[in-house]
Design an enzyme around this catalytic site. Structure first.
Site, mmCIF file in Angstrom:
data_model
loop_
_atom_site.group_PDB
_atom_site.id
_atom_site.type_symbol
_atom_site.label_atom_id
_atom_site.label_comp_id
_atom_site.label_asym_id
_atom_site.label_seq_id
_atom_site.Cartn_x
_atom_site.Cartn_y
_atom_site.Cartn_z
ATOM 1 N N GLU A 332 0.836 -1.198 0.000
ATOM 2 C CA GLU A 332 0.000 0.000 0.000
ATOM 3 C C GLU A 332 0.867 1.241 0.000
ATOM 4 O O GLU A 332 1.703 1.433 0.897
ATOM 5 C CB GLU A 332 -0.918 0.019 1.227
ATOM 6 C CG GLU A 332 -2.026 -1.000 1.182
ATOM 7 C CD GLU A 332 -3.079 -0.787 2.263
ATOM 8 O OE1 GLU A 332 -4.161 -1.370 2.132
ATOM 9 O OE2 GLU A 332 -2.818 -0.040 3.230
ATOM 10 N N CYS A 333 0.690 2.087 -0.988
ATOM 11 C CA CYS A 333 1.325 3.399 -1.080
ATOM 12 C C CYS A 333 2.849 3.291 -1.045
ATOM 13 O O CYS A 333 3.476 3.077 -2.071
ATOM 14 C CB CYS A 333 0.793 4.328 0.001
ATOM 15 S SG CYS A 333 1.036 6.087 -0.374
ATOM 16 N N ALA A 334 3.463 3.433 0.129
ATOM 17 C CA ALA A 334 4.920 3.307 0.206
ATOM 18 C C ALA A 334 5.377 1.944 -0.306
ATOM 19 O O ALA A 334 6.411 1.827 -0.963
ATOM 20 C CB ALA A 334 5.387 3.503 1.641
#
Length: 781
Positions: A332-334
């Protein structure tokens, strides 16, 4: 009913000092001996990190958009189990929620859902009596929200504070003066996480001192105690998911300074689903945790730590190999950025065909996302709620199979083993996401055990044995004599040199190019430990022992599968260029397919080792396509005496390779691992006089195989034309078990990657025995 003293720290708008005062209050109350539970309204990860530092407990989020209104109060009670008081920090202004939602997911909304009194933090730096109007408006705007007191922040002087307090009709619980030393540093996405600040603990101690001095903690606790009991059951992860098996597979969860964002309940759900969650730090750990069967890469700031992440080449390679091997992974994201090829020019893991870079535009949204396809986590067209908060962008924004459709736009990357996107989801609101991930992790761990399955476990007493592909018959008299004669030498340590010399003469190779081993199994184990393989490949369907040996050596194995619709033929181009080790059987167990020697040579590359398992080559007429006499750089050929000569208990095998490779493998071999009996067997079977019996057995196997294949054709049973001592047949699901009911054991094939339970491997036997099998198949049909 659960009694829980609690209060909400809110403000008229962002920037009023909620986080500083809420965190300071948590620390100050904890100093009085109370057990304090910290909570945050909204999706924010950073503030809960400070709450955890202040309370010594995980920081928790309360967000109706992410988890649903009905779960907010149960989550509060879950997070506050065993606590004396809960402090809930609000988000933005008291009544500010999701845009267009009329205050949905606002601090006021959460205060109402949890029946919690509100203490308002008001920044009075730029006003005095006007503050009274602000507080009055906040108090009367929504009568269902109980504002029980006010804390004034950033007072310029005692007179300034008194002027503001005099205009307020509510109790003023404290006045905080202007002290910029308590301000938390910020950067492109807000506050710097507590885990990235070396002085966070010391600063918190000073802040707690000031809050205890300037705020009336006793009156604040009276307000918290006035909150009514909550008439719901606490949320329990064990009621949301279940463990698919009794094993405890490891989920590697990224942590440390670069990966600070994840909800505490994510780990709790995974543990409830039978997983052991082990945190690793991508900045410092050089390997994934031992026995990793799943990977969770949450949010954080890889763009800030890009240089250090790039420098950790060992972990990047290990992660890339794990993903290539199909290890279930959520990013997720990072995590998405870390799996990309690069971030702002810094090389990352390279598991996703995308690059990422900082942009001028901040993406901040609270969407409803639609699953674009069936994937590791989702089923097509499912809806989930989530949030995005990032100032980077990837090119492309989505892969060929996107993770989500957000406002109709494809986003992220998804497959059966990977789900990567910018969208943060809270699995409490969608527990099936946690369950599917856990199911995949358990399946991965189970598969590692399945790879260890052998046919000899199926040929139990009383069953007609078509499962074990060892030649059905006693060893020839001369081999039996050699084995018995070896007993005269058991008083001395074994010496494998005579075996190496005899095998070398048989295959036209020097003794320095031969390594006798305790069966092929030892050869595979030595190869697995020879180098720090970065991308080892096993071509499947294939004898699983090389795969298992690599797993036991801590290597991530990439599977390249020969598809059934090609007759399980080898395509050298399917092997990725970065593979530094390739293992392939010839002929392959369990398919019986004999790959052309020319195709196998196409696999050779500088710096790559190609291991060809020829354990069944001596059952091939003329040993056509064998590479045993080819002294190619980087080529290793493994042989075994187990099958053809019917001596599995002796554990006699060998490998041939260039002298340098053999020397490296010999250095890893335990002393005297090859027994005296195994040496005697190798010498005897390598003697030219053994050739006549070897050819007779090969001819006999061919005749028996043709009878079996003819019978299968007559029954219209799909099978793969074989070149060796067994036949792979597609008899249908459930037939393996039904044959056992008829007293017949065949080798189940679903333990071989690339095959399912409809396939079985059938060892060739004499005509009378084969007829019994065919009759059972006829009766079963």
């Amino acid at each position: 009913m659960t009694a829980l003293p609690r209060l909400v720290i809110a403000a008229p708008s962002s920037g009023q000092g909620k986080t500083t005062i809420a965190t300071g209050l948590m620390a100050a109350l904890r100093r009085t001996g109370l057990e304090v539970s910290g909570h945050k309204v909204g999706p924010d990860y950073i503030d809960p990190g400070y709450h955890a530092l202040a309370t010594g407990r995980p920081g928790r989020n309360l967000d109706p958009h992410l988890v649903g209104e009905e779960r907010v109060a149960p989550l509060l009670l879950h997070g506050a189990r065993g606590a004396d008081v809960a402090v809930i920090e609000g988000v933005m202004g008291l009544f500010d929620g999701r845009i267009g939602g009329n205050g949905f997911a606002s601090t006021a909304h959460v205060a109402t859902l949890t029946s919690s009194p509100v203490v308002l933090v008001v920044d009075i730096a730029m006003a005095s009596r006007s503050v009274g109007a602000v507080v009055h408006g906040m108090t009367t705007f929504d009568p269902s929200v109980e504002i029980a007191g006010v804390i004034l922040n950033k007072a310029g002087s005692a007179r300034h504070a008194a002027e503001a307090a005099g205009a307020i009709d509510l109790p003023v619980l404290g006045v905080i003066d202007r002290d910029t030393s308590f301000a938390t540093p910020s950067r492109h996405l807000g506050l710097v996480p507590a885990a990235e600040r070396d002085r966070a603990g010391a600063d918190l101690d000073r802040l707690a001192d000031r809050i205890a001095e300037l705020v009336d903690l006793e009156q604040l606790l009276r307000i918290a105690t006035s909150a009514p009991a909550i008439d719901v059951e606490p949320w329990d992860p064990a009621h949301q998911v279940s463990a698919p098996s009794e094993r405890r597979p490891v989920v590697a969860m990224a942590g440390g300074r670069a990966f600070t964002f994840r909800y505490a309940e994510t780990e709790e759900l995974l543990r409830a689903a039978g997983c052991d969650v082990v945190t690793f730090d991508p900045l410092t750990d050089t390997r994934l945790p031992e026995d990793t069967a799943g990977i969770y890469l949450g949010g954080g700031f890889p763009e800030v730590h890009a240089h250090e992440l790039t420098a950790n080449t060992s972990l990047r390679a290990d992660l890339a190999a794990a993903l290539s091997a199909g290890t279930p992974t959520v990013a997720e994201c990072a995590g998405l950025l870390y799996l990309a090829e690069q971030v702002d020019g810094h090389p990352m893991v390279g598991a996703l065909p995308a690059t990422a870079a900082m942009t001028e535009r901040l993406t901040l949204r609270y969407p409803v996302a639609i699953a674009a396809s069936d994937s590791l986590l989702t089923r097509k067209d499912e809806e989930v709620t989530g949030h995005e908060f990032h100032r980077t962008a990837t090119a492309p924004e989505a892969g060929p199979t996107p993770a989500w459709l957000i406002d109709g736009v494809p986003s992220g990357f998804a497959s059966a083993t990977l789900h990567a996107s910018y969208l943060h989801t809270h699995w409490v609101g969608h527990p099936w996401l946690a369950q599917r991930f856990a199911d995949a992790v358990h399946a991965t761990a189970s598969r590692a055990e399945t790879l260890r399955h052998h046919g000899d476990t199926e040929a139990t007493a009383g069953l007609l044995d078509f499962a074990v592909n060892v030649y059905a018959g006693p060893p020839p008299a001369w081999l039996d004599e050699a084995l018995r004669g070896s007993l005269e030498d058991v008083g001395r340590y074994p010496d494998a040199r005579p075996a190496a010399e005899a095998i070398g003469r048989r295959h036209g190779r020097s003794a320095a190019e031969v390594l006798p081993t305790a069966g092929a199994a030892e050869a595979f184990s030595l190869v697995a430990r020879l180098r720090d393989w970065q991308c080892p490949v096993v071509v499947h369907p294939q004898f699983t022992e090389p795969h298992t040996a690599l797993l036991q050596a801590g290597r991530r194995v990439l599977e390249v599968r020969c598809p059934a619709d090609t007759g399980f033929a080898l395509d050298p181009d399917a092997v990725p260029e970065q593979a530094d080790l390739v293992v392939v059987g010839n002929p392959t167990n369990p398919t019986g397919v004999l790959h052309p020697a020319a195709a196998l040579k196409e696999l050779l590359r500088p710096g790559r080792l190609v291991v060809v398992d020829e354990a069944f080559m001596d059952a091939v007429a003329g040993e056509s396509e064998s590479l045993v006499e080819h002294a190619e750089p980087g080529l290793v050929v493994v042989r075994s005496l187990t099958k053809h000569w019917g001596i599995p208990g002796v554990r006699a095998g060998y490998l041939l390779a260039d002298a340098d490779v053999v020397a490296g493998l010999r250095a890893l071999q335990p002393p005297w691992s090859v027994s005296t009996a195994a040496v005697a067997a190798m010498v005897a079977c390598a003697d030219p006089s053994a050739a006549t019996e070897a050819q007779r057995r090969t001819s006999e196997i061919g005749d028996r195989r043709r009878i079996l294949e003819a019978g299968l054709r007559k029954l219209a049973i799909t099978h793969i034309p074989s070149s060796t001592a067994f036949v792979l047949a597609r008899v249908g699901a459930g037939v393996h078990a039904r044959l056992r009911d008829h007293g017949i054991a065949v080798r189940r094939a679903d333990t071989f990657p690339g095959l399912d339970e409809s396939w079985v491997r059938i060892a060739v036997r004499d005509e009378t025995t084969t007829t019994r099998l065919l009759e059972a198949l006829t009766a079963d049909a």
